[in-house]
Design an enzyme around this catalytic site. Structure first.
Site, PDB file in Angstrom:
ATOM      1  N   HIS A   1      20.709  60.144  -2.359  1.00  0.00           N
ATOM      2  CA  HIS A   1      20.719  58.682  -2.390  1.00  0.00           C
ATOM      3  C   HIS A   1      19.755  58.045  -1.399  1.00  0.00           C
ATOM      4  O   HIS A   1      19.276  56.944  -1.641  1.00  0.00           O
ATOM      5  CB  HIS A   1      22.122  58.150  -2.098  1.00  0.00           C
TER       6      HIS A   1
ATOM      7  N   CYS B   1      21.295  69.977  18.110  1.00  0.00           N
ATOM      8  CA  CYS B   1      21.515  69.737  19.534  1.00  0.00           C
ATOM      9  C   CYS B   1      23.025  69.835  19.767  1.00  0.00           C
ATOM     10  O   CYS B   1      23.749  70.286  18.891  1.00  0.00           O
ATOM     11  CB  CYS B   1      20.919  68.401  19.990  1.00  0.00           C
TER      12      CYS B   1
END
Length: 153
Positions: A101, A68
């Protein structure tokens, strides 16, 4: 890997460029365009975030890339969908570490913030990264999922 792409009116050009460039660099992946061609100024990020997020949630896509204007609106909307872990990343380190992670499955980019070259670097880092099997990462993601389950009863 099956990777979906979606963009609002502001992100459509960068989305198209990313798909084109990734096809030439990462030809082993199936790249799926879920819409947003920039022709309609009423193409709003929540609509495309929802479309892509549901496809990720339902297992139709392995990962997704949303574009966007800033990346922020798309990220906020996508994270409302259970099972979607989306984040705005405008550097390859964050795009890679978000997967390794945090098991991020949706990368959000801001077309008005990042150029095509850094966006491609981020997309490549995101696509090539794998979630770490280390216990500390699994433990932390489990805690995030517990928050999600608790808050969305």
């Amino acid at each position: 890997m099956r990777i979906g792409f979606a963009a609002d009116h502001a992100g459509a050009a960068l989305k198209a460029e990313l798909i084109r460039r990734l096809r030439s660099v990462e030809g082993d992946h199936e790249l799926v365009d879920l819409g947003g061609d920039g022709s309609d100024p009423n193409d709003d990020y929540p609509d495309f975030s929802r479309r892509l997020g549901i496809a990720v949630r339902d297992g139709e896509l392995d990962r997704g890339i949303l574009v966007c204007g800033s990346g922020i609106g798309a990220s906020i909307a996508a994270t409302k969908i259970r099972g979607v872990r989306a984040a705005v990343c405008h550097d390859s380190y964050s795009a890679r570490q978000g997967v390794e992670h945090d098991d991020m499955n949706v990368l959000c980019l801001g077309a008005r913030v990042i150029g095509p070259e850094p966006a491609l670097e981020c997309a490549l880092a995101f696509v090539r990264a794998r979630f770490s099997p280390e216990e500390r990462h699994r433990r932390r993601v489990a805690k995030v999922l517990a928050i999600e389950a608790e808050e969305r009863v």
